[in-house]
Scaffold this motif. Sequence first.
Motif, PDB file in Angstrom:
ATOM      1  N   PHE A   1       0.826  -1.207   0.000  1.00 23.37           N
ATOM      2  CA  PHE A   1       0.000   0.000   0.000  1.00 23.37           C
ATOM      3  C   PHE A   1       0.862   1.260   0.000  1.00 23.37           C
ATOM      4  N   LEU A   2       2.181   1.089   0.068  1.00 22.97           N
ATOM      5  CA  LEU A   2       3.069   2.252   0.033  1.00 22.97           C
ATOM      6  C   LEU A   2       3.583   2.453  -1.386  1.00 22.97           C
ATOM      7  N   PHE A   3       3.639   3.699  -1.819  1.00 27.29           N
ATOM      8  CA  PHE A   3       4.252   3.975  -3.116  1.00 27.29           C
ATOM      9  C   PHE A   3       5.239   5.117  -2.963  1.00 27.29           C
ATOM     10  N   ASP A   4       6.187   5.148  -3.835  1.00 26.66           N
ATOM     11  CA  ASP A   4       7.256   6.149  -3.762  1.00 26.66           C
ATOM     12  C   ASP A   4       7.977   6.115  -2.422  1.00 26.66           C
ATOM     13  N   SER A   5       7.919   4.976  -1.794  1.00 25.32           N
ATOM     14  CA  SER A   5       8.520   4.885  -0.473  1.00 25.32           C
ATOM     15  C   SER A   5       9.970   4.462  -0.621  1.00 25.32           C
ATOM     16  N   ALA A   6      10.784   4.815   0.379  1.00 30.56           N
ATOM     17  CA  ALA A   6      12.133   4.253   0.404  1.00 30.56           C
ATOM     18  C   ALA A   6      11.979   2.735   0.428  1.00 30.56           C
ATOM     19  N   GLN A   7      12.893   2.034  -0.215  1.00 32.48           N
ATOM     20  CA  GLN A   7      12.751   0.587  -0.312  1.00 32.48           C
ATOM     21  C   GLN A   7      13.365  -0.134   0.880  1.00 32.48           C
ATOM     22  N   ARG A   8      14.127   0.583   1.662  1.00 34.81           N
ATOM     23  CA  ARG A   8      14.739   0.006   2.872  1.00 34.81           C
ATOM     24  C   ARG A   8      15.710  -1.132   2.541  1.00 34.81           C
ATOM     25  N   ARG A   9      16.306  -1.051   1.377  1.00 35.18           N
ATOM     26  CA  ARG A   9      17.349  -2.032   1.068  1.00 35.18           C
ATOM     27  C   ARG A   9      18.705  -1.396   1.327  1.00 35.18           C
ATOM     28  N   VAL A  10      18.822  -0.167   0.856  1.00 37.82           N
ATOM     29  CA  VAL A  10      19.991   0.637   1.182  1.00 37.82           C
ATOM     30  C   VAL A  10      19.462   1.976   1.670  1.00 37.82           C
ATOM     31  N   CYS A  11      20.370   2.733   2.272  1.00 33.99           N
ATOM     32  CA  CYS A  11      20.000   4.032   2.808  1.00 33.99           C
ATOM     33  C   CYS A  11      19.403   4.936   1.723  1.00 33.99           C
ATOM     34  N   GLU A  12      18.271   5.563   2.017  1.00 29.20           N
ATOM     35  CA  GLU A  12      17.686   6.522   1.077  1.00 29.20           C
ATOM     36  C   GLU A  12      17.255   7.760   1.836  1.00 29.20           C
ATOM     37  N   VAL A  13      17.720   8.903   1.394  1.00 29.70           N
ATOM     38  CA  VAL A  13      17.355  10.144   2.069  1.00 29.70           C
ATOM     39  C   VAL A  13      16.664  11.132   1.134  1.00 29.70           C
ATOM     40  N   ASN A  14      16.605  10.812  -0.139  1.00 31.60           N
ATOM     41  CA  ASN A  14      15.898  11.724  -1.034  1.00 31.60           C
ATOM     42  C   ASN A  14      14.450  11.278  -1.175  1.00 31.60           C
ATOM     43  N   VAL A  15      13.634  12.189  -1.608  1.00 30.45           N
ATOM     44  CA  VAL A  15      12.206  11.927  -1.657  1.00 30.45           C
ATOM     45  C   VAL A  15      11.797  11.683  -3.096  1.00 30.45           C
ATOM     46  N   ALA A  16      11.062  10.615  -3.320  1.00 34.48           N
ATOM     47  CA  ALA A  16      10.533  10.372  -4.664  1.00 34.48           C
ATOM     48  C   ALA A  16       9.057  10.745  -4.662  1.00 34.48           C
ATOM     49  N   ARG A  17       8.637  11.462  -5.683  1.00 33.71           N
ATOM     50  CA  ARG A  17       7.205  11.745  -5.801  1.00 33.71           C
ATOM     51  C   ARG A  17       6.784  11.572  -7.242  1.00 33.71           C
ATOM     52  N   THR A  18       6.173  10.462  -7.522  1.00 33.88           N
ATOM     53  CA  THR A  18       5.672  10.260  -8.866  1.00 33.88           C
ATOM     54  C   THR A  18       4.154  10.272  -8.797  1.00 33.88           C
TER      55      THR A  18
END
Lengths: 499, 1059
Positions: free
Chosen positions: B926-943
Amino acid sequence: MNNPALAPDGHSVYQQALAISRRYFLGRSSSVGLGAVALGMLEANAMATHAGSAAGVAGSGRGLEGLPHHQPRAKNVIFLTQSGGPSQIELFDEKSGLAKLAGQELPESVRQGQRLTTMTSGQQQLIMPPRTTFARYGQSGATLGNWLPHHAKVVDDLCFIKSMVTDEINHAPAMTKFLTGHQLPGRPSIGAWASYGLGSENRNLPEYIVLISKMQRPSDQPLYDHYWGSGFLPSQYQGVKLRNAKEPVLYLRDPDGLPRHLRRDMLDGIAELNHQRLQKTGDPEIETRIKQYEMAWRMQSSVPELNDLSDEPEETFELYGSDSRRPGSYAANCILARRLVERGVRFVQLFHPDWDHHSRLISWCTARCRDTDQASAALVTDLKRRGLLDETLVIWGGEFGRGVAGQGKWDSPEGGRDHHPRCFTLWAAGGGIRPGHTFGATDEFSYNVIENPVHVRDLHATMLHLLGVDHERFTHRFQGLDFKLTGVEPARVVREILA
Amino acid sequence: MLFFPQFALVVACNLWMLPVSAWATEPDPADPSVARVPFSRDILPLLSDRCFHCHGPDESDRQADLRLDLREDAVADRGGYAAIVPHQPELSALIERVTTADADLLMPPPDSHRTPLSPAEIALLQQWVSEGAPWGKHWAFELPVRPPLPAADEADVSGHPVDAFIRHRLSSAGLRPSPPADKPTLLRRVSLDLTGLPPTAEELDSFLQDDSPHAYEKVVDRLLQSPHHGERMAMWWLDAARYADTDGFQGDATRTNWPWRDWVVAAFNRNQPFDQFTVEQLAGDLLPDATAEQILATCFHRNHMTNGEGGRDPEESRIDYVIDRVNTTGTVWLGLTLGCAQCHTHKFDPISHHDYYSLFAFFNSIDEDGRAGGNAKPYLKYKSPLAERAVDEANRWADHCQQREVAARSRAEQQFSHWLSDQVVRIAAGFTPWQPLSITSLQAVEGTVLSQAADNSIQATGPHPRQDDYQIAGRSELSNITGLRLEVLPHESHTDGKWSRGASGTFILTNVKLQVRRLGESQVREIEIASAIANREDPAKARNYGNVKDTLDDDPRNGWTAPWDASRPDHPFAVFALAEPLTLADDEELIFWMLHRSTDGDANIGRFRLTLTDQPGAAVRSLDKMPLEELAAALGGLGAERADDVRAANSSSSIEDRLGAPLRKRLVEQYLFNHPEYQVAKHRSDRAQRQLTNAKQAAGELNVMVMAERQQPRPTHVLERGVWDQKGELVSARLPAAILPGPAADAATRLDLARWIVDPENPLTPRVVVNHLWQLVFGAGLVRTPEDFGLQGEFPTHPELLDWLAIELMQSGWDLRHLLRMIVTSETYRQSSDVSPQIFELDPQNRLLARGARFRLPSWMIRDAALRTSGLLNPAIGGPPVLPYQPDGVWEEIFMGRLTYEPSPGPAQYRRTLYAFWRRSSAPTFLFDSAQRRVCEVNVARTNTPLQALTLMNDTGMLEASAELARQAIAETDSSAERLTAIFRRILSRLPGADEQDVLSRRLQSAREHYRRVPADAAALLAVGESEFDDSASDPAEIAAYMVLASLIFNTDEAMTHE
């Protein structure tokens, strides 16, 4: 701007704004898309805005400006991914001399320190000859093991690359490299690159679709969704999995008790409110939102229609084999793949799991051959007779090959083979590939490539080339670097296998 | 393509060219009124992007022995010429080479595929050389100093430091700030930003009624004090920390690191200073007298993926983990792409290959061995204080469900006698447990000839292939098929009269499949077989032939066989139970596949019989006599032969009396097995029990992956080309001096690293952190590449403000709440986000902040907002993970059935998304554009995609929230208009306008009409989700109509947007 999904309708003030947001989106595309210099620089301002909203969508049209770089040979790709590492020694790479060497230790001169998995690194490397018998087929005289009788009928349409090479010896890293160009998760998959760069021909379906065979066996190698992920590209480019379930795409089905006419009514209400909001806030992103909801509506009809094979004649199922009557089977997915390219879906990727035959190769591998042999061959035949093969690149292969030494007892039916990254066989067909051709060769042990090695990244470069894309120039900036599918090591287009 | 502000300055618009402040431009010493080309902003990025790849720090790719990252190299005499001759562009080889018409000489070389320099960029380089080619450091590596606040202009009445900088910049660009957002919008904005939850109706009322001058500040303080603030901040941190509840590779085993997640929430909730927060996570175990919580904190760097793949060298995995830690540390705290230096010296930033492994050394002696699953030591044995609450909750829910099950059972049992009486009548004349299949076709793929014998058995004759697949098709009169029996029969035509024509006479059945085919249709339906049992099996280990249950997988390496035993009179048979009872239509037939694909083959069954039953439950899951069979036998004993006799002579209750307790019990169980209401209650109760079991387990002592040093440190080598076993020279733990020299070599520990990161002299950390905070509330940072502050990153939009805030952060004692409070109380933050087309065109990305930030909310926030809005939210903090709704089958597909996702029952379903179980191989759908939590992610995706639209329209959680809102609105008022308004206001925190009301009333009316006309649709729609509601008191059509209305509003752009 050439993005139909964004074509403004009736709001002249916002038309301009929308066009700008489109340019900004394009601006994120790195080294491609340099149209007018001034425009390009305007885009440049927006380039690295991860916070900016990307307006591209499924069916968003023609992809990046400036692409394709050259006239494409292939419009679509069907990637028949055989997960686990099919044995080239049994299936494709005939080594008749191995019978004489059965049970002998693999010479160190051949092995050359090749890393083994910890499953076999402690045991002697005793040669296990192929468990199949080989014969020549077709005008091209391609050799095949006898576990692929249906392949034998289409060899003249296929191009076998017997000199594939990868660097990874374990499944997840090798498959990740095979599909994303890098062994660690985080890069876009090749399908994501393709849909990002080239967009889609179909406005009612996503441009990258993934189909996974329904198996009853608990898988040792899960098919992680990063295999078709978008990595650092915007997430709309990730593969959309078509599931063999009541709901072929997640959340596609309206809830029970909500008839279509009410859904339509609701969407009209949403659109009306959103238009009012657009007037007030002036944010063109709302226009995109409205269009995405409309696209969702269309997908709700187009996907079930695609998935429903009842309009296929009986003859289709005869061609693809009896398993194609079972929804979710690899064979049924092959039919779906053909329907998808007929509908203009850019990149279709099938996954068939369970090719990891460490033991009892003799029964295990044949089982997977039976699942896939007839349908793979049928797909080529079917595409060809419909005139689609010319523009559809079909690839069949797994993440690595298997070693010549037996795992377990080489001389027992219990024997299997361990992973082998230094050589494996893959075949390609259609879409600008030279038919009836065999490329590359391995040594007498099917252990080392002795002629024309094709690294996984060369395959990627070639696939992109056939799609009209120069892999050197197709980059995306992320974390300050211009990333390419083919990575930083040299990669080449394998022109020798092109028609 | 790169962000080149100076180019926009030349060709696009004038926003960027205006002198901003002393910080970013360098006044000409001779004439301070003349702005010179700022090296750090305009020249260094150009050199970095076009030149450093071959003329930068990395010597492996260096061409012509020329470095352009060092001034002394660039201006050095190279035998009569120099790359740069200060003040003399016409003599500078650099200028010549970028302007030449000779393609062989042109830089960057065309075949490098680097973007050519534009005329404007060349002009900048020329101007810079003319000005003497002044050098400088990349801005992010300079120590920040607190800049003076720009002088207030007439627009700036707030005196707020943030506004001073923002407005100064705006007025330079000839722009003015927007008016403040209205109160409802502002309250919703700030509530979402600081707690991730929208305001309640009461909070909204209270704010609207508060006319005091500091009404807004009071709200901000309330929000910052809320325990939900820590949860909101934790969501940011967990994405960066690549936190997940599973390993991510191969088996994707579950880990129990969630107490660390609660540690993070608690740290934010007590506003732990960020420097301590950092030190404890990077090196809490090394602090003197480290507490359990400080050790727990170090789980941060055990959150990476782990790979337990069979055959993988654990050392290779371990190296991967150390690399992940280095890269994550670089991204999260330093905003550096350290990962680039894993294989070679960084192409752009001053991090050498050697530096990288010197950092690597800090993490190289963790007492780990590269294993995964339950072997990922070092662990902290930890009992979470927050788990008991989950146990209590699960307990209460289990009790509740059990009571309902007991009630359902007793209701059901009241009808048992009636059922029994029917059964007695039915079987009075005898009971046939297994009915033959009426064969319609017999085929074998490899040529075996199958034919039916008089006793309904099927005999194999003719060709005798080594392996064969039999296909048996047939029909049945049974209305409810529950199971199928396969008998393997001996025959004289078989080898030694045994079971097959194979050499040994034994059989091996590797797989079976069951399908239904409708006449005239090409495709079949696959029928799921739930279990298989047999009276005789070879005892076999996993991958050998023996167990009948192995016929249910797709693996030919196992299957069913039985040892021949001439002394046993019974023949082998297997019973296959269907997962769901099957009813065949008149034009449907059943197809049973028997696959003989064993390794050696030559063991195809020679003779067999297929029969079917409609008896449920134990009848097809055990080999005992079926209950009705026993009943029939018992009735025979009673002497009742005809149904009439039974009815006449025996009331069902008297039959019951004479059955005997054991048989009665079996019959009751069988009866209940087909009782839908009871089965629903039982299913719920079973799930509640499983949840309770899991909760109790979670409340015990857990293994949390933490860091601890080995006794014997490992030596660290440079890894050639980054390859794990290609060891180069030895290095020791040392900090990169180009950023800030660290303590003396050799003695440096992780604690030194941690302290170095938050050293006031470290130029990067405070800037990076401030940027994250800014991004949390504005949707984009002041540096729009939050992961990269290096040379290839973007230049800050407001460099002075960034530095001012960085200093403020440190001087406040690294007080994040202070910083957030400062940012959100600015008028800049409080502006309306509406925009005119003209302003939009001037600044589409809202870099100058002439308006409030408008962006799509993170998907987790959309879900949490729906829970809060509908009142379903369970606001508990912490504890074991929960399982929000996901579509059926999402885990099964990935793991081919090995794992099943079962949404949390009861109140646990309504917890915040922060607590959702995160399986790395299948992130919550149910989450989209979310960090995938595989590697560190600090930027924001918005599609913005149709898949998101589908999710928000059809996710069970969103629909349930809609239903709940509808029920509440109906309960609150009788007025249709008021109901509509109430729902609207709950979701959007404002009242609808007349136009909006009009749209909604019309849609409501059409929904209402439909559900009045088709009440069954209303019932179906309201059945969504887990919550148990008794809708009998109100009109379901009315609830359904308002539910559709609520769902419509949840799907408006505004509902999912930070306005």
